[in-house]
Scaffold this motif. Structure first.
Motif, PDB file in Angstrom:
ATOM      1  N   SER A  27       9.138  16.646  72.266  1.00  0.00           N
ATOM      2  CA  SER A  27      10.526  16.841  71.885  1.00  0.00           C
ATOM      3  C   SER A  27      11.245  17.496  73.048  1.00  0.00           C
ATOM      4  O   SER A  27      10.618  18.187  73.869  1.00  0.00           O
ATOM      5  N   GLN A  39      14.420  28.871  65.797  1.00  0.00           N
ATOM      6  CA  GLN A  39      14.729  27.679  66.600  1.00  0.00           C
ATOM      7  C   GLN A  39      15.965  26.934  66.118  1.00  0.00           C
ATOM      8  O   GLN A  39      16.625  26.268  66.921  1.00  0.00           O
ATOM      9  N   ILE A  40      16.249  26.993  64.828  1.00  0.00           N
ATOM     10  CA  ILE A  40      17.327  26.162  64.275  1.00  0.00           C
ATOM     11  C   ILE A  40      18.669  26.468  64.950  1.00  0.00           C
ATOM     12  O   ILE A  40      19.315  25.563  65.497  1.00  0.00           O
ATOM     13  N   GLN A  96      18.493  25.531  68.806  1.00  0.00           N
ATOM     14  CA  GLN A  96      18.616  24.107  69.091  1.00  0.00           C
ATOM     15  C   GLN A  96      20.010  23.591  68.761  1.00  0.00           C
ATOM     16  O   GLN A  96      20.522  22.690  69.437  1.00  0.00           O
ATOM     17  N   ALA A  97      20.622  24.146  67.750  1.00  0.00           N
ATOM     18  CA  ALA A  97      21.989  23.742  67.416  1.00  0.00           C
ATOM     19  C   ALA A  97      22.925  24.014  68.595  1.00  0.00           C
ATOM     20  O   ALA A  97      23.738  23.155  68.976  1.00  0.00           O
ATOM     21  N   LEU A 109      21.922  21.653  71.656  1.00  0.00           N
ATOM     22  CA  LEU A 109      22.158  20.218  71.454  1.00  0.00           C
ATOM     23  C   LEU A 109      23.571  19.894  70.979  1.00  0.00           C
ATOM     24  O   LEU A 109      23.932  18.724  70.835  1.00  0.00           O
ATOM     25  N   LEU A 150      24.856  20.549  67.989  1.00  0.00           N
ATOM     26  CA  LEU A 150      24.766  20.060  66.621  1.00  0.00           C
ATOM     27  C   LEU A 150      24.974  21.216  65.649  1.00  0.00           C
ATOM     28  O   LEU A 150      24.905  22.392  66.025  1.00  0.00           O
ATOM     29  N   GLU A 160      23.524  23.353  62.360  1.00  0.00           N
ATOM     30  CA  GLU A 160      22.158  23.692  61.961  1.00  0.00           C
ATOM     31  C   GLU A 160      21.613  22.676  60.963  1.00  0.00           C
ATOM     32  O   GLU A 160      20.428  22.333  60.987  1.00  0.00           O
ATOM     33  N   GLN A 176      22.338  19.529  60.910  1.00  0.00           N
ATOM     34  CA  GLN A 176      21.962  18.338  61.676  1.00  0.00           C
ATOM     35  C   GLN A 176      20.636  18.541  62.401  1.00  0.00           C
ATOM     36  O   GLN A 176      19.834  17.603  62.514  1.00  0.00           O
ATOM     37  N   VAL A 177      20.393  19.744  62.897  1.00  0.00           N
ATOM     38  CA  VAL A 177      19.113  20.022  63.548  1.00  0.00           C
ATOM     39  C   VAL A 177      17.972  19.804  62.557  1.00  0.00           C
ATOM     40  O   VAL A 177      16.959  19.164  62.877  1.00  0.00           O
ATOM     41  N   VAL A 234      16.761  16.217  63.694  1.00  0.00           N
ATOM     42  CA  VAL A 234      15.814  16.563  64.759  1.00  0.00           C
ATOM     43  C   VAL A 234      14.449  16.910  64.155  1.00  0.00           C
ATOM     44  O   VAL A 234      13.453  16.246  64.424  1.00  0.00           O
ATOM     45  N   MET A 235      14.432  17.923  63.309  1.00  0.00           N
ATOM     46  CA  MET A 235      13.150  18.421  62.820  1.00  0.00           C
ATOM     47  C   MET A 235      12.463  17.495  61.827  1.00  0.00           C
ATOM     48  O   MET A 235      11.246  17.296  61.890  1.00  0.00           O
TER      49      MET A 235
END
Length: 260
Positions: free
Chosen positions: A149, A196-197, A200-201, A204, A206, A208, A210-211, A215-216
């Motif tokens: 990833s 991580q949420i 990564q938001a 990226l 995005l 949360e 959408q993550v 993603v997840m």
């Protein structure tokens, strides 16, 4: 009959999250469990909770990336219970950056905890296992042991590396009655993943939600998170196996993400 009666297990990162769930499941099956963690107060609290339930547990302060810590922790376990039958190498952290911006010190820290920690705890536990002619090592990998990833270069690298370590230990340990396998979870809503949420938001661009969705969980068959209990059951499956045929293997626990 409990599956792990009279056996002694060491679980790294055992004070919280996946490690706590794994340690608790093993203790419920009769194992005496060493709760090894960077946080001694956390390990002490977890061990006290287990003892309060009538289970057997001891706290161990351990930075798995430091050889002296590992050797002292395993020695403490042996001093208390005289043996170690099972090692669950679980300790880990997560740091996210794109490769071109990944600080080298953070890369090295990730590999030290995930890979050096697995190596050092394995090395320390193999000696008493070999002497006893038996033992089981379970590495906590990830679906990222098989896939990749974005933003997770050292994590993916380390988790791939655990598969190679497990296979090597399976081959070297066979003549000593020692098995080694890897459990590869999907995303579990531990504090590590919760952290991580939002990270990564931001990285990226995005939300949360959408993550989580895109993603997840996008490659699962049902859009569901894996639970800590799911992972604990898989570890118990390997740890309680009554056959030496089950070694050098990896098992994904991921709602279908990363099907082999």
């Amino acid at each position: 009959m409990t599956l792990l009666r009279d056996q002694v297990a060491l679980v790294t990162g055992g004070a919280s999250g996946l490690g706590r769930a794994i340690a608790h499941r093993m203790a419920r099956e009769g194992a005496r469990v060493g709760i090894a963690d960077l946080s001694l107060p956390g390990a002490e609290a977890t061990a006290a909770d287990f003892v309060g339930e009538g289970l057997e547990a001891m706290p161990i302060a351990m930075d798995v990336s430091r050889e002296d810590d590992v050797e002292e922790g395993v020695s403490a376990l042996l001093s208390r219970w005289g043996r170690v039958d099972i090692l669950v190498s679980n300790a880990g952290i997560q740091i996210v950056h794109p490769v071109e911006d990944f600080p080298f010190q953070e890369w090295k820290r990730m590999l030290a905890i995930h890979l050096d920690g697995a190596f050092l705890t394995t090395k320390a536990c193999l000696r008493p296992m070999y002497a006893a002619g038996r033992g089981c090592i379970v590495y906590i990998g990830s679906v990222h042991s098989r896939e990749a990833s974005v933003l997770k270069a050292p994590y993916v690298t380390a988790k791939h590396g655990l598969l190679g370590l497990a296979k090597t230990v399976a081959k070297e340990g066979a003549k000593h009655g020692v098995r080694a396998n890897t459990v590869c979870p999907g995303f579990v809503r531990t504090p590590l993943v919760e952290k991580q949420i939002p990270e990564q938001a931001r990285a990226l661009g995005l939300t949360e939600e959408q993550v989580i969705r895109d993603v997840m969980l996008k490659d699962t068959v049902d859009g569901e998170f894996t639970t800590a209990e799911d992972v604990a059951e898989a570890v118990l499956f390997f740890a309680s196996a009554r056959t030496n045929a089950l070694t050098g293997q990896s098992l994904a626990v991921s709602h279908g993400w990363g099907m082999a």
